[in-house]
Design a protein around this motif. Sequence first.
Motif, PDB file in Angstrom:
ATOM      1  N   ARG A 100       1.013  -1.293   0.041  1.00  0.00           N
ATOM      2  CA  ARG A 100       0.066  -0.004   0.274  1.00  0.00           C
ATOM      3  C   ARG A 100       0.909   1.280  -0.044  1.00  0.00           C
ATOM      4  NH1 ARG A 100      -2.436  -3.587   3.587  1.00  0.00           N
ATOM      5  NH2 ARG A 100      -4.543  -3.839   3.271  1.00  0.00           N
ATOM      6  N   LEU A 101       0.511   2.358  -0.627  1.00  0.00           N
ATOM      7  CA  LEU A 101       1.011   3.545  -0.449  1.00  0.00           C
ATOM      8  C   LEU A 101       0.643   4.323   0.924  1.00  0.00           C
ATOM      9  CD1 LEU A 101       0.611   5.088  -4.268  1.00  0.00           C
ATOM     10  CD2 LEU A 101       2.671   4.939  -2.877  1.00  0.00           C
ATOM     11  N   GLY A 102       1.981   4.558   1.626  1.00  0.00           N
ATOM     12  CA  GLY A 102       1.730   5.183   2.837  1.00  0.00           C
ATOM     13  C   GLY A 102       2.090   6.624   2.727  1.00  0.00           C
ATOM     14  N   VAL A 103       1.928   7.365   3.704  1.00  0.00           N
ATOM     15  CA  VAL A 103       2.340   8.872   3.557  1.00  0.00           C
ATOM     16  C   VAL A 103       2.903   9.409   5.029  1.00  0.00           C
ATOM     17  CG1 VAL A 103       0.035   9.991   3.912  1.00  0.00           C
ATOM     18  CG2 VAL A 103       1.711  11.452   2.905  1.00  0.00           C
ATOM     19  N   ALA A 104       4.081  10.216   5.015  1.00  0.00           N
ATOM     20  CA  ALA A 104       4.533  10.751   6.060  1.00  0.00           C
ATOM     21  C   ALA A 104       4.651  12.235   5.837  1.00  0.00           C
ATOM     22  CB  ALA A 104       5.537   9.735   6.623  1.00  0.00           C
ATOM     23  N   THR A 105       4.887  12.992   6.983  1.00  0.00           N
ATOM     24  CA  THR A 105       5.179  14.358   7.009  1.00  0.00           C
ATOM     25  C   THR A 105       6.264  14.726   8.097  1.00  0.00           C
ATOM     26  OG1 THR A 105       3.411  15.243   8.471  1.00  0.00           O
ATOM     27  CG2 THR A 105       3.187  15.214   5.900  1.00  0.00           C
ATOM     28  N   ILE A 165      -2.675   6.259   1.762  1.00  0.00           N
ATOM     29  CA  ILE A 165      -3.195   7.491   1.129  1.00  0.00           C
ATOM     30  C   ILE A 165      -4.576   7.112   0.662  1.00  0.00           C
ATOM     31  CG2 ILE A 165      -0.776   8.238   0.520  1.00  0.00           C
ATOM     32  CD1 ILE A 165      -1.693   7.324  -2.164  1.00  0.00           C
ATOM     33  N   PHE A 166      -5.085   5.809   0.421  1.00  0.00           N
ATOM     34  CA  PHE A 166      -6.231   5.751   0.145  1.00  0.00           C
ATOM     35  C   PHE A 166      -7.319   5.014   1.047  1.00  0.00           C
ATOM     36  CE2 PHE A 166      -4.384   4.998  -4.337  1.00  0.00           C
ATOM     37  CZ  PHE A 166      -4.335   6.313  -4.680  1.00  0.00           C
ATOM     38  N   GLU A 167      -6.789   5.090   2.300  1.00  0.00           N
ATOM     39  CA  GLU A 167      -7.412   4.170   3.450  1.00  0.00           C
ATOM     40  C   GLU A 167      -9.014   4.681   3.497  1.00  0.00           C
ATOM     41  OE1 GLU A 167      -6.499   2.738   7.996  1.00  0.00           O
ATOM     42  OE2 GLU A 167      -5.673   4.814   7.113  1.00  0.00           O
ATOM     43  N   THR A 168      -9.196   6.020   3.189  1.00  0.00           N
ATOM     44  CA  THR A 168     -10.721   6.427   3.377  1.00  0.00           C
ATOM     45  C   THR A 168     -11.408   6.469   1.965  1.00  0.00           C
ATOM     46  OG1 THR A 168     -10.042   8.724   3.606  1.00  0.00           O
ATOM     47  CG2 THR A 168     -10.362   7.308   5.700  1.00  0.00           C
ATOM     48  N   ALA A 169     -10.688   6.656   1.181  1.00  0.00           N
ATOM     49  CA  ALA A 169     -11.286   6.826  -0.180  1.00  0.00           C
ATOM     50  C   ALA A 169     -12.197   5.841  -0.627  1.00  0.00           C
ATOM     51  CB  ALA A 169     -10.177   7.148  -1.293  1.00  0.00           C
ATOM     52  N   HIS A 170     -13.540   6.326  -0.902  1.00  0.00           N
ATOM     53  CA  HIS A 170     -14.745   5.383  -1.506  1.00  0.00           C
ATOM     54  C   HIS A 170     -14.700   4.575  -0.428  1.00  0.00           C
ATOM     55  CE1 HIS A 170     -14.650   7.736  -5.314  1.00  0.00           C
ATOM     56  NE2 HIS A 170     -13.258   7.509  -5.510  1.00  0.00           N
ATOM     57  N   GLY A 171     -14.908   4.686   0.676  1.00  0.00           N
ATOM     58  CA  GLY A 171     -15.287   3.620   1.600  1.00  0.00           C
ATOM     59  C   GLY A 171     -14.334   2.883   2.075  1.00  0.00           C
ATOM     60  N   LEU A 178      -2.851  16.642   1.325  1.00  0.00           N
ATOM     61  CA  LEU A 178      -1.640  15.946   1.179  1.00  0.00           C
ATOM     62  C   LEU A 178      -1.500  14.592   1.907  1.00  0.00           C
ATOM     63  CD1 LEU A 178       1.214  18.625   1.622  1.00  0.00           C
ATOM     64  CD2 LEU A 178       0.403  17.491  -0.632  1.00  0.00           C
ATOM     65  N   VAL A 179      -2.698  14.287   2.721  1.00  0.00           N
ATOM     66  CA  VAL A 179      -2.816  13.052   3.324  1.00  0.00           C
ATOM     67  C   VAL A 179      -3.653  12.186   3.022  1.00  0.00           C
ATOM     68  CG1 VAL A 179      -3.198  12.009   5.605  1.00  0.00           C
ATOM     69  CG2 VAL A 179      -1.624  14.245   5.473  1.00  0.00           C
ATOM     70  N   ASP A 180      -5.106  12.728   2.736  1.00  0.00           N
ATOM     71  CA  ASP A 180      -6.086  11.872   2.224  1.00  0.00           C
ATOM     72  C   ASP A 180      -6.206  12.078   0.641  1.00  0.00           C
ATOM     73  OD1 ASP A 180      -7.072  10.815   5.005  1.00  0.00           O
ATOM     74  OD2 ASP A 180      -7.328  13.181   5.233  1.00  0.00           O
ATOM     75  N   TRP A 181      -6.245  10.925   0.000  1.00  0.00           N
ATOM     76  CA  TRP A 181      -6.201  11.019  -1.486  1.00  0.00           C
ATOM     77  C   TRP A 181      -7.463  10.392  -2.084  1.00  0.00           C
ATOM     78  CZ3 TRP A 181      -2.776  13.809  -4.316  1.00  0.00           C
ATOM     79  CH2 TRP A 181      -1.588  14.628  -3.464  1.00  0.00           C
ATOM     80  N   GLU A 182      -7.707  10.834  -3.176  1.00  0.00           N
ATOM     81  CA  GLU A 182      -8.887  10.393  -3.958  1.00  0.00           C
ATOM     82  C   GLU A 182      -8.465   9.750  -5.578  1.00  0.00           C
ATOM     83  OE1 GLU A 182     -12.166   9.794  -3.284  1.00  0.00           O
ATOM     84  OE2 GLU A 182     -12.094  10.717  -1.426  1.00  0.00           O
ATOM     85  N   PRO A 183      -8.142   8.668  -5.699  1.00  0.00           N
ATOM     86  CA  PRO A 183      -7.992   8.148  -6.958  1.00  0.00           C
ATOM     87  C   PRO A 183      -8.979   8.731  -7.951  1.00  0.00           C
ATOM     88  CG  PRO A 183      -8.192   6.221  -5.566  1.00  0.00           C
ATOM     89  CD  PRO A 183      -8.900   7.367  -4.719  1.00  0.00           C
TER      90      PRO A 183
END
Length: 383
Positions: A166-171, A184-190, A238-243
Amino acid sequence: MNHKGKYFIGFVLSLFLLPAFAQQDANGRLPEWAFGGFKRPEKVNPVISPDSTTRFKDPITGKQVDWESNDTFNPGAVVKDSKVYVLYRAEDKSGIGIGFRTSRLGLAESADGIQFSRRPSPVLYPGKDDQQKYEWPGGVEDPRVAVTEDGTYVVFYTQWNRELPRLGVATSRDLVNWTKHGPIFETAHGGKFNKVAHKSASIITRLQDDKQVVAKINGKYWLYWGELGVFAATSTNLVDWEPVLGADGEPLALISPRKGYFDSDLTECGPPAIITKDGILLLYNGKNNATQGDPRFTPNSYCGGQVLFNANDPLKPIQRLDVPFFRPMEPFEKSGQYVQGTVFMEGLVYFKKKWFLYYGCADSEVAVAIFDPAKPTLPDPID
Protein backbone atom coordinates in the motif's frame (compact mmCIF):
# COMPACT_ATOMS: atom_id res chain seq x y z
CA MET A 1 9.82 -3.03 -7.64
CA ASN A 2 8.73 -6.22 -5.95
CA HIS A 3 5.20 -7.33 -5.00
CA LYS A 4 3.81 -7.25 -8.53
CA GLY A 5 0.48 -8.10 -6.96
CA LYS A 6 -2.84 -8.23 -8.70
CA TYR A 7 -4.44 -4.85 -9.28
CA PHE A 8 -7.86 -4.35 -10.70
CA ILE A 9 -9.06 -6.77 -13.39
CA GLY A 10 -10.01 -3.83 -15.55
CA PHE A 11 -6.42 -2.61 -15.55
CA VAL A 12 -5.18 -5.70 -17.36
CA LEU A 13 -7.73 -5.26 -20.11
CA SER A 14 -6.32 -1.81 -20.86
CA LEU A 15 -2.68 -2.91 -21.24
CA PHE A 16 -0.94 -2.44 -24.58
CA LEU A 17 -3.75 -0.29 -25.99
CA LEU A 18 -2.40 3.27 -25.92
CA PRO A 19 -0.34 4.48 -28.88
CA ALA A 20 3.17 5.89 -28.75
CA PHE A 21 3.58 9.64 -29.00
CA ALA A 22 7.19 10.70 -29.58
CA GLN A 23 10.71 9.43 -29.87
CA GLN A 24 14.32 10.49 -30.35
CA ASP A 25 15.19 11.73 -33.83
CA ALA A 26 17.60 10.01 -36.19
CA ASN A 27 20.56 11.59 -34.40
CA GLY A 28 19.41 10.41 -30.99
CA ARG A 29 18.26 13.84 -29.79
CA LEU A 30 15.35 14.07 -27.41
CA PRO A 31 12.32 16.22 -28.22
CA GLU A 32 12.46 19.74 -26.81
CA TRP A 33 10.00 19.01 -23.99
CA ALA A 34 12.02 16.11 -22.56
CA PHE A 35 14.82 16.27 -19.95
CA GLY A 36 18.24 14.96 -20.95
CA GLY A 37 20.59 13.60 -21.46
CA PHE A 38 21.54 12.69 -17.95
CA LYS A 39 25.22 11.96 -17.53
CA ARG A 40 26.81 9.86 -14.82
CA PRO A 41 29.70 11.75 -13.15
CA GLU A 42 32.95 9.90 -13.69
CA LYS A 43 34.35 7.71 -10.91
CA VAL A 44 31.81 8.61 -8.23
CA ASN A 45 29.02 6.05 -8.58
CA PRO A 46 27.56 4.34 -6.70
CA VAL A 47 27.18 7.16 -4.17
CA ILE A 48 25.50 5.01 -1.49
CA SER A 49 26.32 1.33 -0.91
CA PRO A 50 25.48 -1.21 1.82
CA ASP A 51 27.18 -0.75 5.19
CA SER A 52 27.56 -3.69 7.55
CA THR A 53 28.92 -1.61 10.45
CA THR A 54 25.81 0.41 11.35
CA ARG A 55 23.49 -1.12 13.95
CA PHE A 56 19.98 -0.20 15.04
CA LYS A 57 17.76 -1.48 17.85
CA ASP A 58 14.58 -2.60 16.18
CA PRO A 59 11.59 -1.36 18.24
CA ILE A 60 9.44 -4.38 17.38
CA THR A 61 11.85 -7.23 18.12
CA GLY A 62 14.04 -5.35 20.60
CA LYS A 63 17.13 -6.73 18.84
CA GLN A 64 20.11 -4.97 17.31
CA VAL A 65 19.98 -5.29 13.51
CA ASP A 66 22.41 -4.47 10.70
CA TRP A 67 19.68 -2.44 9.04
CA GLU A 68 21.55 -1.42 5.84
CA SER A 69 23.93 -4.34 5.41
CA ASN A 70 22.36 -6.14 2.46
CA ASP A 71 21.18 -3.43 0.04
CA THR A 72 20.74 0.35 -0.19
CA PHE A 73 18.68 1.47 -3.16
CA ASN A 74 15.59 3.23 -4.62
CA PRO A 75 16.17 6.76 -3.26
CA GLY A 76 13.96 9.80 -2.98
CA ALA A 77 15.64 13.21 -2.88
CA VAL A 78 14.95 16.81 -1.86
CA VAL A 79 16.93 20.04 -1.35
CA LYS A 80 17.11 21.58 2.14
CA ASP A 81 19.37 24.41 3.34
CA SER A 82 21.42 24.33 0.11
CA LYS A 83 22.13 20.61 0.45
CA VAL A 84 20.75 17.52 -1.23
CA TYR A 85 19.11 15.04 1.13
CA VAL A 86 18.45 11.50 0.00
CA LEU A 87 16.01 9.11 1.63
CA TYR A 88 17.08 5.64 0.59
CA ARG A 89 15.64 2.18 1.10
CA ALA A 90 17.89 -0.08 3.13
CA GLU A 91 17.47 -3.83 3.61
CA ASP A 92 18.88 -5.91 6.43
CA LYS A 93 19.85 -9.58 6.22
CA SER A 94 16.75 -10.97 7.91
CA GLY A 95 15.61 -12.94 4.85
CA ILE A 96 16.51 -14.14 1.38
CA GLY A 97 15.29 -12.50 -1.81
CA ILE A 98 13.69 -9.18 -2.77
CA GLY A 99 10.73 -8.42 -0.51
CA PHE A 100 11.59 -11.01 2.13
CA ARG A 101 13.87 -8.87 4.25
CA THR A 102 12.87 -5.83 6.31
CA SER A 103 13.30 -2.41 4.70
CA ARG A 104 13.84 0.90 6.49
CA LEU A 105 14.59 4.40 5.21
CA GLY A 106 17.98 5.95 5.78
CA LEU A 107 18.94 9.61 5.35
CA ALA A 108 22.06 10.96 3.66
CA GLU A 109 23.13 14.56 2.94
CA SER A 110 25.49 16.20 0.48
CA ALA A 111 26.78 19.70 -0.16
CA ASP A 112 27.59 18.92 -3.80
CA GLY A 113 24.96 16.28 -4.61
CA ILE A 114 27.64 13.62 -5.09
CA GLN A 115 29.59 12.98 -1.88
CA PHE A 116 27.22 11.88 0.89
CA SER A 117 27.38 11.48 4.65
CA ARG A 118 24.81 9.20 6.27
CA ARG A 119 23.01 9.03 9.58
CA PRO A 120 23.88 5.85 11.51
CA SER A 121 20.23 4.99 12.18
CA PRO A 122 17.15 4.91 9.92
CA VAL A 123 14.71 7.81 10.09
CA LEU A 124 11.53 6.00 8.98
CA TYR A 125 10.89 2.37 9.88
CA PRO A 126 8.29 -0.07 11.20
CA GLY A 127 7.50 0.40 14.86
CA LYS A 128 4.99 -0.46 17.53
CA ASP A 129 2.52 2.09 16.22
CA ASP A 130 -0.81 2.20 14.41
CA GLN A 131 0.93 1.38 11.11
CA GLN A 132 2.58 -1.84 12.25
CA LYS A 133 -0.13 -3.98 10.66
CA TYR A 134 0.71 -2.41 7.29
CA GLU A 135 4.52 -2.22 7.66
CA TRP A 136 5.66 -5.36 9.44
CA PRO A 137 7.57 -7.53 8.72
CA GLY A 138 8.37 -6.26 5.18
CA GLY A 139 9.00 -2.68 6.18
CA VAL A 140 8.89 0.69 4.44
CA GLU A 141 10.10 0.93 0.86
CA ASP A 142 10.75 3.09 -2.21
CA PRO A 143 10.28 6.70 -1.03
CA ARG A 144 9.41 9.70 -3.17
CA VAL A 145 9.84 12.93 -1.23
CA ALA A 146 8.94 16.59 -1.88
CA VAL A 147 8.51 19.83 0.09
CA THR A 148 5.68 22.34 0.32
CA GLU A 149 6.07 26.12 0.11
CA ASP A 150 5.90 26.36 3.91
CA GLY A 151 8.69 23.83 4.44
CA THR A 152 6.72 20.68 5.20
CA TYR A 153 8.33 17.57 3.77
CA VAL A 154 6.04 14.85 2.52
CA VAL A 155 7.12 11.33 1.62
CA PHE A 156 5.11 8.67 -0.17
CA TYR A 157 6.39 5.14 0.37
CA THR A 158 5.30 1.52 0.10
CA GLN A 159 4.02 -0.10 3.27
CA TRP A 160 4.81 -3.80 2.95
CA ASN A 161 3.42 -6.35 5.39
CA ARG A 162 4.22 -9.22 3.00
CA GLU A 163 0.54 -9.57 2.24
CA LEU A 164 -0.45 -6.43 0.31
CA PRO A 165 1.60 -3.37 -0.71
CA ARG A 166 0.00 0.00 0.00
CA LEU A 167 1.06 3.59 -0.50
CA GLY A 168 1.70 5.28 2.84
CA VAL A 169 2.37 8.95 3.53
CA ALA A 170 4.37 10.71 6.25
CA THR A 171 5.28 14.34 6.94
CA SER A 172 8.21 16.08 8.63
CA ARG A 173 9.68 19.50 9.26
CA ASP A 174 13.31 18.32 9.40
CA LEU A 175 13.53 15.04 7.40
CA VAL A 176 14.53 13.21 10.59
CA ASN A 177 11.38 13.10 12.69
CA TRP A 178 8.42 11.80 10.70
CA THR A 179 4.71 11.60 11.45
CA LYS A 180 3.03 8.65 9.76
CA HIS A 181 -0.48 9.22 8.41
CA GLY A 182 -1.18 5.75 7.05
CA PRO A 183 -2.32 4.51 3.63
CA ILE A 184 -3.21 7.34 1.28
CA PHE A 185 -6.39 5.62 0.03
CA GLU A 186 -7.52 4.35 3.43
CA THR A 187 -10.79 6.33 3.48
CA ALA A 188 -11.34 6.92 -0.25
CA HIS A 189 -14.62 5.50 -1.55
CA GLY A 190 -15.37 3.71 1.69
CA GLY A 191 -11.91 2.14 1.86
CA LYS A 192 -12.40 0.17 -1.35
CA PHE A 193 -8.94 0.88 -2.68
CA ASN A 194 -7.18 0.23 0.60
CA LYS A 195 -7.79 -3.47 -0.01
CA VAL A 196 -6.13 -3.54 -3.44
CA ALA A 197 -2.37 -3.38 -4.14
CA HIS A 198 -1.09 0.11 -4.93
CA LYS A 199 2.35 1.77 -4.90
CA SER A 200 4.72 4.32 -6.49
CA ALA A 201 3.43 7.91 -6.08
CA SER A 202 4.89 10.93 -7.89
CA ILE A 203 3.45 14.20 -6.57
CA ILE A 204 3.35 17.15 -8.98
CA THR A 205 5.85 19.93 -8.19
CA ARG A 206 6.94 23.24 -9.72
CA LEU A 207 9.93 25.55 -9.60
CA GLN A 208 9.48 28.70 -7.53
CA ASP A 209 12.52 30.97 -7.41
CA ASP A 210 14.68 27.96 -8.34
CA LYS A 211 13.18 25.95 -5.50
CA GLN A 212 11.19 22.83 -6.31
CA VAL A 213 7.96 22.79 -4.28
CA VAL A 214 4.69 20.89 -4.25
CA ALA A 215 2.20 22.47 -6.65
CA LYS A 216 -1.55 22.91 -6.71
CA ILE A 217 -3.58 22.71 -9.91
CA ASN A 218 -7.11 24.04 -9.89
CA GLY A 219 -7.01 24.24 -6.10
CA LYS A 220 -5.90 20.64 -5.50
CA TYR A 221 -2.74 18.65 -5.01
CA TRP A 222 -2.16 16.01 -7.67
CA LEU A 223 -0.04 12.92 -7.88
CA TYR A 224 0.55 10.15 -10.37
CA TRP A 225 0.75 6.62 -9.04
CA GLY A 226 0.92 2.98 -10.07
CA GLU A 227 3.04 0.44 -11.90
CA LEU A 228 0.58 -1.46 -14.13
CA GLY A 229 -0.22 1.88 -15.70
CA VAL A 230 0.02 5.52 -14.64
CA PHE A 231 -3.03 6.65 -12.66
CA ALA A 232 -3.84 9.89 -10.84
CA ALA A 233 -5.18 11.02 -7.47
CA THR A 234 -6.07 14.36 -5.86
CA SER A 235 -6.00 15.74 -2.32
CA THR A 236 -6.71 18.92 -0.40
CA ASN A 237 -4.46 18.10 2.57
CA LEU A 238 -1.60 15.89 1.22
CA VAL A 239 -2.70 13.03 3.48
CA ASP A 240 -6.09 11.82 2.24
CA TRP A 241 -6.14 11.05 -1.49
CA GLU A 242 -8.91 10.21 -3.95
CA PRO A 243 -8.04 8.11 -7.00
CA VAL A 244 -9.36 9.54 -10.25
CA LEU A 245 -11.88 7.00 -11.55
CA GLY A 246 -13.09 6.10 -15.00
CA ALA A 247 -16.64 5.40 -16.12
CA ASP A 248 -16.34 1.84 -14.78
CA GLY A 249 -15.62 3.07 -11.26
CA GLU A 250 -12.02 1.87 -11.37
CA PRO A 251 -8.85 4.04 -11.42
CA LEU A 252 -8.41 5.67 -14.82
CA ALA A 253 -5.24 4.60 -16.67
CA LEU A 254 -3.61 7.65 -18.26
CA ILE A 255 -0.87 5.65 -19.96
CA SER A 256 -0.36 1.88 -20.00
CA PRO A 257 2.32 -0.63 -21.00
CA ARG A 258 2.81 -0.97 -24.77
CA LYS A 259 3.50 -4.22 -26.57
CA GLY A 260 6.80 -4.06 -28.42
CA TYR A 261 8.27 -1.22 -26.36
CA PHE A 262 10.73 -0.90 -23.47
CA ASP A 263 7.76 -0.27 -21.15
CA SER A 264 5.78 -3.31 -22.32
CA ASP A 265 5.48 -4.89 -18.87
CA LEU A 266 5.22 -1.98 -16.42
CA THR A 267 5.01 1.81 -16.38
CA GLU A 268 5.95 2.52 -12.77
CA CYS A 269 5.91 6.15 -11.62
CA GLY A 270 9.29 7.68 -10.82
CA PRO A 271 10.34 10.92 -9.06
CA PRO A 272 7.96 13.80 -8.32
CA ALA A 273 6.57 15.18 -11.57
CA ILE A 274 7.55 18.73 -12.52
CA ILE A 275 5.60 21.51 -14.22
CA THR A 276 7.66 22.90 -17.10
CA LYS A 277 6.97 25.46 -19.82
CA ASP A 278 5.70 22.61 -22.01
CA GLY A 279 3.45 20.83 -19.50
CA ILE A 280 3.75 18.36 -16.61
CA LEU A 281 6.75 16.10 -17.05
CA LEU A 282 6.73 12.66 -15.45
CA LEU A 283 9.74 10.38 -15.47
CA TYR A 284 8.72 6.75 -15.10
CA ASN A 285 10.33 3.34 -14.87
CA GLY A 286 9.50 1.07 -17.79
CA LYS A 287 9.98 -2.69 -17.54
CA ASN A 288 10.70 -4.56 -20.76
CA ASN A 289 8.48 -7.65 -21.14
CA ALA A 290 10.54 -10.79 -21.69
CA THR A 291 8.52 -11.98 -24.69
CA GLN A 292 6.53 -8.96 -25.91
CA GLY A 293 8.98 -6.13 -25.34
CA ASP A 294 11.59 -4.26 -27.36
CA PRO A 295 14.24 -6.83 -28.41
CA ARG A 296 16.95 -4.13 -28.38
CA PHE A 297 16.83 -4.05 -24.59
CA THR A 298 17.45 -6.81 -22.05
CA PRO A 299 14.32 -8.79 -21.15
CA ASN A 300 12.87 -7.68 -17.77
CA SER A 301 15.25 -4.73 -17.52
CA TYR A 302 14.03 -1.41 -16.09
CA CYS A 303 14.74 1.69 -18.19
CA GLY A 304 13.75 5.35 -17.89
CA GLY A 305 10.81 6.79 -19.80
CA GLN A 306 9.22 10.25 -19.97
CA VAL A 307 5.66 11.38 -20.62
CA LEU A 308 4.31 14.93 -20.88
CA PHE A 309 0.84 15.87 -19.60
CA ASN A 310 -1.22 19.01 -20.17
CA ALA A 311 -0.35 21.63 -17.54
CA ASN A 312 -4.01 22.56 -17.02
CA ASP A 313 -5.35 19.01 -17.29
CA PRO A 314 -3.06 16.51 -15.52
CA LEU A 315 -5.18 13.66 -16.91
CA LYS A 316 -4.32 14.44 -20.53
CA PRO A 317 -1.08 12.94 -21.93
CA ILE A 318 0.43 14.97 -24.77
CA GLN A 319 3.62 13.15 -25.76
CA ARG A 320 5.59 10.10 -24.66
CA LEU A 321 9.02 8.77 -25.51
CA ASP A 322 9.11 5.58 -27.55
CA VAL A 323 12.61 4.62 -26.42
CA PRO A 324 14.26 5.02 -23.01
CA PHE A 325 16.34 8.11 -22.31
CA PHE A 326 18.22 6.26 -19.54
CA ARG A 327 18.99 2.57 -19.24
CA PRO A 328 21.31 0.12 -17.42
CA MET A 329 24.79 0.41 -18.90
CA GLU A 330 27.32 0.34 -16.05
CA PRO A 331 28.34 -2.90 -14.28
CA PHE A 332 26.83 -1.72 -10.97
CA GLU A 333 23.49 -1.25 -12.76
CA LYS A 334 23.47 -4.84 -13.98
CA SER A 335 24.68 -6.78 -10.95
CA GLY A 336 23.38 -7.31 -7.43
CA GLN A 337 19.88 -8.38 -6.52
CA TYR A 338 18.45 -7.63 -9.96
CA VAL A 339 20.90 -8.87 -12.59
CA GLN A 340 18.58 -8.13 -15.52
CA GLY A 341 19.55 -4.50 -14.93
CA THR A 342 17.75 -1.48 -13.55
CA VAL A 343 18.15 2.26 -13.24
CA PHE A 344 15.12 2.71 -10.99
CA MET A 345 14.42 6.44 -10.70
CA GLU A 346 12.77 7.94 -7.61
CA GLY A 347 14.63 11.18 -6.84
CA LEU A 348 14.87 14.27 -9.06
CA VAL A 349 16.00 17.63 -7.64
CA TYR A 350 16.89 21.03 -9.07
CA PHE A 351 20.25 21.86 -7.51
CA LYS A 352 22.88 24.43 -8.56
CA LYS A 353 20.96 25.13 -11.81
CA LYS A 354 21.08 21.46 -12.79
CA TRP A 355 18.79 18.44 -12.44
CA PHE A 356 20.20 15.65 -10.26
CA LEU A 357 18.59 12.25 -10.81
CA TYR A 358 18.98 9.65 -8.06
CA TYR A 359 18.23 6.05 -8.86
CA GLY A 360 18.52 2.50 -7.60
CA CYS A 361 21.08 0.26 -9.27
CA ALA A 362 20.02 -3.39 -9.65
CA ASP A 363 18.09 -3.14 -6.36
CA SER A 364 21.42 -2.93 -4.55
CA GLU A 365 23.00 0.57 -4.55
CA VAL A 366 22.28 4.26 -5.21
CA ALA A 367 23.74 6.31 -8.05
CA VAL A 368 23.35 9.80 -9.51
CA ALA A 369 23.17 11.24 -13.03
CA ILE A 370 23.08 14.95 -13.90
CA PHE A 371 21.33 16.97 -16.60
CA ASP A 372 22.52 20.53 -17.27
CA PRO A 373 19.77 22.44 -19.16
CA ALA A 374 22.39 24.97 -20.29
CA LYS A 375 24.43 22.20 -21.91
CA PRO A 376 22.04 19.54 -23.20
CA THR A 377 23.65 16.34 -24.43
CA LEU A 378 22.49 13.15 -26.07
CA PRO A 379 20.79 10.50 -23.92
CA ASP A 380 22.08 6.96 -23.44
CA PRO A 381 22.77 5.43 -26.88
CA ILE A 382 20.62 2.67 -28.32
CA ASP A 383 22.52 -0.34 -29.54
